[in-house]
Design an enzyme around this catalytic site. Structure first.
Site, PDB file in Angstrom:
ATOM      1  N   CYS A 199       0.855  -1.189   0.000  1.00 37.71           N
ATOM      2  CA  CYS A 199       0.000   0.000   0.000  1.00 37.71           C
ATOM      3  C   CYS A 199       0.890   1.238   0.000  1.00 37.71           C
ATOM      4  O   CYS A 199       1.898   1.293   0.685  1.00 37.71           O
ATOM      5  CB  CYS A 199      -0.942   0.087   1.179  1.00 37.71           C
ATOM      6  SG  CYS A 199      -2.106  -1.261   1.289  1.00 37.71           S
ATOM      7  N   ARG A 214       3.835  -0.631  -4.772  1.00 33.66           N
ATOM      8  CA  ARG A 214       3.525  -1.072  -3.414  1.00 33.66           C
ATOM      9  C   ARG A 214       2.193  -1.813  -3.315  1.00 33.66           C
ATOM     10  O   ARG A 214       1.815  -2.296  -2.238  1.00 33.66           O
ATOM     11  CB  ARG A 214       3.480   0.134  -2.468  1.00 33.66           C
ATOM     12  CG  ARG A 214       4.764   0.909  -2.426  1.00 33.66           C
ATOM     13  CD  ARG A 214       4.626   2.124  -1.557  1.00 33.66           C
ATOM     14  NE  ARG A 214       4.626   1.784  -0.150  1.00 33.66           N
ATOM     15  CZ  ARG A 214       5.704   1.651   0.584  1.00 33.66           C
ATOM     16  NH1 ARG A 214       6.891   1.857   0.070  1.00 33.66           N
ATOM     17  NH2 ARG A 214       5.630   1.328   1.857  1.00 33.66           N
ATOM     18  N   TRP A 258      -2.860  -2.842  -1.513  1.00 35.54           N
ATOM     19  CA  TRP A 258      -2.560  -4.271  -1.608  1.00 35.54           C
ATOM     20  C   TRP A 258      -3.414  -4.903  -0.511  1.00 35.54           C
ATOM     21  O   TRP A 258      -3.141  -4.709   0.681  1.00 35.54           O
ATOM     22  CB  TRP A 258      -1.079  -4.522  -1.369  1.00 35.54           C
ATOM     23  CG  TRP A 258      -0.659  -5.943  -1.601  1.00 35.54           C
ATOM     24  CD1 TRP A 258      -0.273  -6.503  -2.788  1.00 35.54           C
ATOM     25  CD2 TRP A 258      -0.570  -6.990  -0.625  1.00 35.54           C
ATOM     26  NE1 TRP A 258       0.042  -7.829  -2.599  1.00 35.54           N
ATOM     27  CE2 TRP A 258      -0.122  -8.158  -1.282  1.00 35.54           C
ATOM     28  CE3 TRP A 258      -0.829  -7.060   0.742  1.00 35.54           C
ATOM     29  CZ2 TRP A 258       0.070  -9.374  -0.622  1.00 35.54           C
ATOM     30  CZ3 TRP A 258      -0.634  -8.274   1.409  1.00 35.54           C
ATOM     31  CH2 TRP A 258      -0.189  -9.409   0.717  1.00 35.54           C
ATOM     32  N   ASN A 297      -1.754   2.544   5.538  1.00 27.11           N
ATOM     33  CA  ASN A 297      -0.899   1.447   5.085  1.00 27.11           C
ATOM     34  C   ASN A 297      -0.490   0.677   6.334  1.00 27.11           C
ATOM     35  O   ASN A 297       0.040   1.272   7.266  1.00 27.11           O
ATOM     36  CB  ASN A 297       0.318   2.058   4.363  1.00 27.11           C
ATOM     37  CG  ASN A 297       1.500   1.105   4.253  1.00 27.11           C
ATOM     38  OD1 ASN A 297       2.637   1.518   4.281  1.00 27.11           O
ATOM     39  ND2 ASN A 297       1.240  -0.167   4.137  1.00 27.11           N
ATOM     40  N   GLY A 298      -0.771  -0.608   6.373  1.00 31.93           N
ATOM     41  CA  GLY A 298      -0.406  -1.406   7.542  1.00 31.93           C
ATOM     42  C   GLY A 298      -1.536  -2.359   7.896  1.00 31.93           C
ATOM     43  O   GLY A 298      -2.477  -2.548   7.120  1.00 31.93           O
ATOM     44  N   GLU A 338      16.290 -18.905  -7.087  1.00 36.11           N
ATOM     45  CA  GLU A 338      15.940 -17.555  -7.528  1.00 36.11           C
ATOM     46  C   GLU A 338      15.295 -17.583  -8.923  1.00 36.11           C
ATOM     47  O   GLU A 338      14.305 -16.889  -9.181  1.00 36.11           O
ATOM     48  CB  GLU A 338      17.199 -16.661  -7.516  1.00 36.11           C
ATOM     49  CG  GLU A 338      17.034 -15.293  -8.122  1.00 36.11           C
ATOM     50  CD  GLU A 338      15.907 -14.455  -7.535  1.00 36.11           C
ATOM     51  OE1 GLU A 338      15.389 -14.794  -6.449  1.00 36.11           O
ATOM     52  OE2 GLU A 338      15.524 -13.467  -8.186  1.00 36.11           O
ATOM     53  N   LYS A 396      11.569 -16.223  -9.836  1.00 40.58           N
ATOM     54  CA  LYS A 396      11.350 -15.191 -10.864  1.00 40.58           C
ATOM     55  C   LYS A 396      10.311 -15.667 -11.866  1.00 40.58           C
ATOM     56  O   LYS A 396       9.422 -14.927 -12.249  1.00 40.58           O
ATOM     57  CB  LYS A 396      12.697 -14.917 -11.561  1.00 40.58           C
ATOM     58  CG  LYS A 396      12.938 -13.562 -12.128  1.00 40.58           C
ATOM     59  CD  LYS A 396      12.932 -12.421 -11.149  1.00 40.58           C
ATOM     60  CE  LYS A 396      13.295 -12.735  -9.762  1.00 40.58           C
ATOM     61  NZ  LYS A 396      12.992 -11.859  -8.719  1.00 40.58           N
ATOM     62  N   GLU A 414       6.792 -15.784 -10.221  1.00 43.00           N
ATOM     63  CA  GLU A 414       6.264 -14.448  -9.905  1.00 43.00           C
ATOM     64  C   GLU A 414       5.594 -13.789 -11.105  1.00 43.00           C
ATOM     65  O   GLU A 414       4.539 -13.174 -10.962  1.00 43.00           O
ATOM     66  CB  GLU A 414       7.421 -13.510  -9.491  1.00 43.00           C
ATOM     67  CG  GLU A 414       7.865 -13.615  -8.064  1.00 43.00           C
ATOM     68  CD  GLU A 414       9.008 -12.646  -7.768  1.00 43.00           C
ATOM     69  OE1 GLU A 414       8.922 -11.961  -6.748  1.00 43.00           O
ATOM     70  OE2 GLU A 414       9.988 -12.570  -8.546  1.00 43.00           O
ATOM     71  N   HIS A 451      14.696 -38.261  -5.129  1.00 37.36           N
ATOM     72  CA  HIS A 451      14.166 -38.757  -3.861  1.00 37.36           C
ATOM     73  C   HIS A 451      12.695 -38.403  -3.670  1.00 37.36           C
ATOM     74  O   HIS A 451      12.234 -38.250  -2.543  1.00 37.36           O
ATOM     75  CB  HIS A 451      15.012 -38.225  -2.695  1.00 37.36           C
ATOM     76  CG  HIS A 451      16.429 -38.719  -2.732  1.00 37.36           C
ATOM     77  ND1 HIS A 451      16.765 -40.043  -2.587  1.00 37.36           N
ATOM     78  CD2 HIS A 451      17.602 -38.074  -2.942  1.00 37.36           C
ATOM     79  CE1 HIS A 451      18.074 -40.194  -2.684  1.00 37.36           C
ATOM     80  NE2 HIS A 451      18.611 -39.004  -2.913  1.00 37.36           N
ATOM     81  N   LYS A 459       5.921  -4.787  -4.139  1.00 40.14           N
ATOM     82  CA  LYS A 459       7.376  -4.764  -4.064  1.00 40.14           C
ATOM     83  C   LYS A 459       7.884  -4.530  -2.657  1.00 40.14           C
ATOM     84  O   LYS A 459       8.928  -5.027  -2.258  1.00 40.14           O
ATOM     85  CB  LYS A 459       7.919  -3.674  -4.991  1.00 40.14           C
ATOM     86  CG  LYS A 459       9.421  -3.780  -5.119  1.00 40.14           C
ATOM     87  CD  LYS A 459       9.913  -3.182  -6.384  1.00 40.14           C
ATOM     88  CE  LYS A 459      11.379  -3.467  -6.574  1.00 40.14           C
ATOM     89  NZ  LYS A 459      11.665  -4.858  -6.908  1.00 40.14           N
TER      90      LYS A 459
HETATM   91  C1  G6P Z   1       8.609  -8.858  -1.860  1.00 35.74           C
HETATM   92  C2  G6P Z   1       9.090  -8.634  -3.276  1.00 35.74           C
HETATM   93  C3  G6P Z   1      10.307  -9.508  -3.546  1.00 35.74           C
HETATM   94  C4  G6P Z   1      11.374  -9.237  -2.509  1.00 35.74           C
HETATM   95  C5  G6P Z   1      10.855  -9.455  -1.085  1.00 35.74           C
HETATM   96  C6  G6P Z   1      11.838  -8.951  -0.059  1.00 35.74           C
HETATM   97  O1  G6P Z   1       8.029 -10.101  -1.724  1.00 35.74           O
HETATM   98  O2  G6P Z   1       8.056  -8.919  -4.209  1.00 35.74           O
HETATM   99  O3  G6P Z   1      10.813  -9.213  -4.831  1.00 35.74           O
HETATM  100  O4  G6P Z   1      12.459 -10.073  -2.742  1.00 35.74           O
HETATM  101  O5  G6P Z   1       9.650  -8.699  -0.905  1.00 35.74           O
HETATM  102  O6  G6P Z   1      11.962  -7.571  -0.188  1.00 35.74           O
HETATM  103  P1  G6P Z   1      13.202  -6.730   0.279  1.00 35.74           P
HETATM  104  O7  G6P Z   1      12.828  -5.311  -0.035  1.00 35.74           O
HETATM  105  O8  G6P Z   1      13.334  -6.959   1.758  1.00 35.74           O
HETATM  106  O9  G6P Z   1      14.378  -7.189  -0.459  1.00 35.74           O
END
Ligand code: G6P
Length: 602
Positions: free
Chosen positions: A2, A27, A74, A100-101, A479, A483, A486, A502, A597
């Protein structure tokens, strides 16, 4: 998670708020709204489900107003809908807020004070605005007192902006845990979750701290604590170039950010070099790390994956045992700690609530900590003992790319400096190694056509996919899988190549894409063997290998780099595969569904 904005001045508040929300869309973007008011007390509320663009088309351009607040959401409590979108208003229409929160005790607050009120939304936020109205009315309190009394009753996290219809000359704000900045202008002032939102208006910002209230007028920013004592705080200059916030000729920020990675590597070397061209890190950080008997890396998401690589780098170069933990697990299930722990928080945003709750606990125990972040002045940066910056420039796409590689590069620089200080590294060569990495990255980002056609061939119609690898390649596989899921929504697993047999190999069927990463000599043959086992069961296999370990049929061969830095390079084709897969599926690459994000709730 948010984003909130506020403005009071003499210009068109609607446009400034909408522009600010567009910059905060990373956000959260399931619904949005603004409330604007003019000096004649005419308030106008606009809300819409979906993106800011949808809100923009709903806003009545004829409305004239020079103060207001806005929000991009969000969803936490209640589905994304117009009804649940912020701003929310008190039943009498007097107060309007954005938040926000998460208010953890919203049910208790509702039961204790608001049984008489018919709530119109399912949000925890509405409780706050109704509570303010309740205290203002029943106890005949002025706005600041009613606001304070309400937030004292709340438990949880909040950044709030509030407007009282009866006094359009003021916007109020308060925060606890969630970030909030106050921006100073000439004849106007602003409120925002992130300086990015208002950098077009001003570069002078003042941080609001937890449990403080701000009274914002055109001319003044007054900050006070809950006891009413006034707090004087200097503003700082936000060093953000508004050009960095635009995507220029790129179709998506993600592609721009992937392309920027070689430049980020070169910039990092320059930023961490002294006058004699040697890498340097604040000696206090080096000394604190050298004294510690165990390092604990705490992070979430992509940053956690950078931490896994970081552990290898730290152990290899400094000989200090290192553990990596998911922040949302660590805080409430803390393992037995060593005698002299040193904490490293890795966070692109520096705001992740899961990581922050760990930092708060470790601060209570007086343990030293370092935050590695892209955002100077962010919460984690302010609250940890030390900070190292990523210097990656703003990362706007929700899927993190350049922050991941910058995090690994900073950890590599840090490890080499500490290792040299401990006498373990006689001939430091990280500067040269990172230069080679930058060139290797460049050659891969120049190979977009090949990677785009592999994405069409392997990932266009599949339901699920696998990345496999061992050692560093396993960390990159995690990772790479994150990606891909996501932004493409393909169910993807990153797997330790040897572990597949396994159990998980049961999921392999005809056509399942399995992508192997092969950059480590000692295990290259084993990983290739594991890939063959999937091929024998019908998998559609692909190999990303490193020059020197490659075979004629490999699909992508990355240039040779120092093997401990291979993740910096092998991750690039996986980022591009995800990008093109998402693009071909018609998804919004930069704003994938359900994500945000900056995740400021636990
Ligand atoms: C969210 C984002 C990710 C990120 C994670 C941690 O889930 O979508 O891309 O890796 O938060 O965020 P930070 O800002 O702590 O790296």
């Amino acid at each position: 998670m948010c984003g909130i904005v506020g403005y009071i001045g003499s210009r068109d508040a609607k446009e400034i708020l909408l522009h600010g929300l567009e910059k905060l869309e990373y956000r959260g973007y399931d619904s949005a709204g603004i409330f604007v008011i003019n000096e004649e007390n005419n308030g106008h509320l606009f809300k819409e489900k979906g993106r800011i663009a949808a809100l923009r088309s709903k806003v009545d351009n004829a409305v004239e107003a020079n103060a207001g607040i806005g929000h991009t959401r969000w969803a936490t409590h209640g589905e994304p809908s117009v009804r649940n979108a912020h701003p929310h208003q008190s039943a009498d229409g007097r107060f309007t807020i954005v938040h926000n929160g998460v208010i953890e005790n919203y049910q208790e607050v509702k039961d204790a004070y608001l049984e008489h009120v018919d709530l119109v939304s399912e949000t925890d936020t509405e409780i706050i605005v109704q509570l303010i109205a309740w205290f203002a009315e029943t106890e005949d309190l002025d706005t600041v007192s009613a606001f304070k009394k309400a937030i004292v009753a709340l438990e949880g996290s909040y950044a709030i902006a509030l407007v009282d219809n009866t006094d359009p000359e003021v916007v109020y704000a308060a925060k606890n845990k969630s970030p909030l900045l106050l921006g100073k202008g000439d004849g106007f002032n602003v409120i925002c979750s992130d300086a990015m939102a208002m950098i077009k208006e001003t570069n002078q910002f003042v941080e609001l701290m937890d449990k403080e209230i701000a009274v914002v007028t055109r001319e003044e920013l007054i900050i006070e604590n809950f006891s009413g004592e006034r707090i004087e705080r200097q503003s700082y200059t936000a060093e953000l170039d508004s050009n960095d916030l635009e995507k220029g000729t790129y179709p998506y920020y993600m592609l721009k950010e992937i392309d920027e990675q070689p430049a980020v590597m070169r910039r990092l070397v320059l930023k961490y070099q002294d006058e004699d061209d040697n890498l340097t890190i604040d000696p206090e950080i080096v000394s604190a790390m050298t004294k510690s008997d165990r390092i604990y890396i705490i992070a979430a998401g992509t940053s956690y994956h950078a931490g896994l690589v970081g552990k290898e780098l730290i152990e290899e170069m400094t000989n200090i045992p290192t553990e990596v933990h998911i922040s949302s697990e660590f805080g409430y299930h803390t393992p037995l700690l060593s005698e002299n722990p040193f904490f490293i928080f890795i966070s692109q945003s520096g705001e992740t609530a899961d990581s922050r709750q760990v930092l708060v606990k470790m601060n209570e125990m007086n343990y030293p900590s370092l935050t590695i972040t892209n955002v100077a002045g962010s919460t984690l940066s302010r609250e940890s003992t030390y900070t190292l910056l990523l210097h990656a420039g703003p990362e706007i796409a929700v899927a993190s790319t350049k922050a991941y590689t910058a995090q690994i590069a900073v950890l590599a620089i840090l490890s080499e400096v500490v290792g040299s200080e401990k006498g373990l590294i006689k001939e430091p060569n990280m500067i040269q190694d990172l230069g080679i990495v930058a060139n290797a990255m460049q050659s891969l980002v120049d190979e977009k056509d090949t990677i785009e056609s592999l994405a069409s061939d392997y990932l266009s119609i599949t339901r699920n996919a696998f990345y496999i690898g061992r050692g560093m390649d396993y960390h990159v596989a995690l990772e790479a899988a994150l990606k891909l899921k996501e932004i493409s929504y393909i169910q993807t697993e990153g797997f330790a190549a040897g572990e597949l047999k396994h159990g998980t190999i049961a999921l392999i069927e005809k056509g399942t894409p399995v992508i192997a990463l092969v950059t480590e000599k000692s295990v290259a043959g084993h990983t290739r063997g594991n890939l063959q086992e999937t091929k024998a069961r019908g998998a559609h296999t692909m190999v990303i290998s490193m020059d020197g370990l490659d075979r004629p049929d490999d699909h992508i061969v990355i240039p040779k780099v120092n093997p401990i830095l291979s993740p910096l390079v092998s991750v690039i084709p996986t980022q591009l595969l995800s990008y093109y897969c998402s693009l071909h599926r018609g998804n919004d690459v930069d704003k994938p569904r359900n994500l945000a994000k900056s995740v400021t709730v636990e």
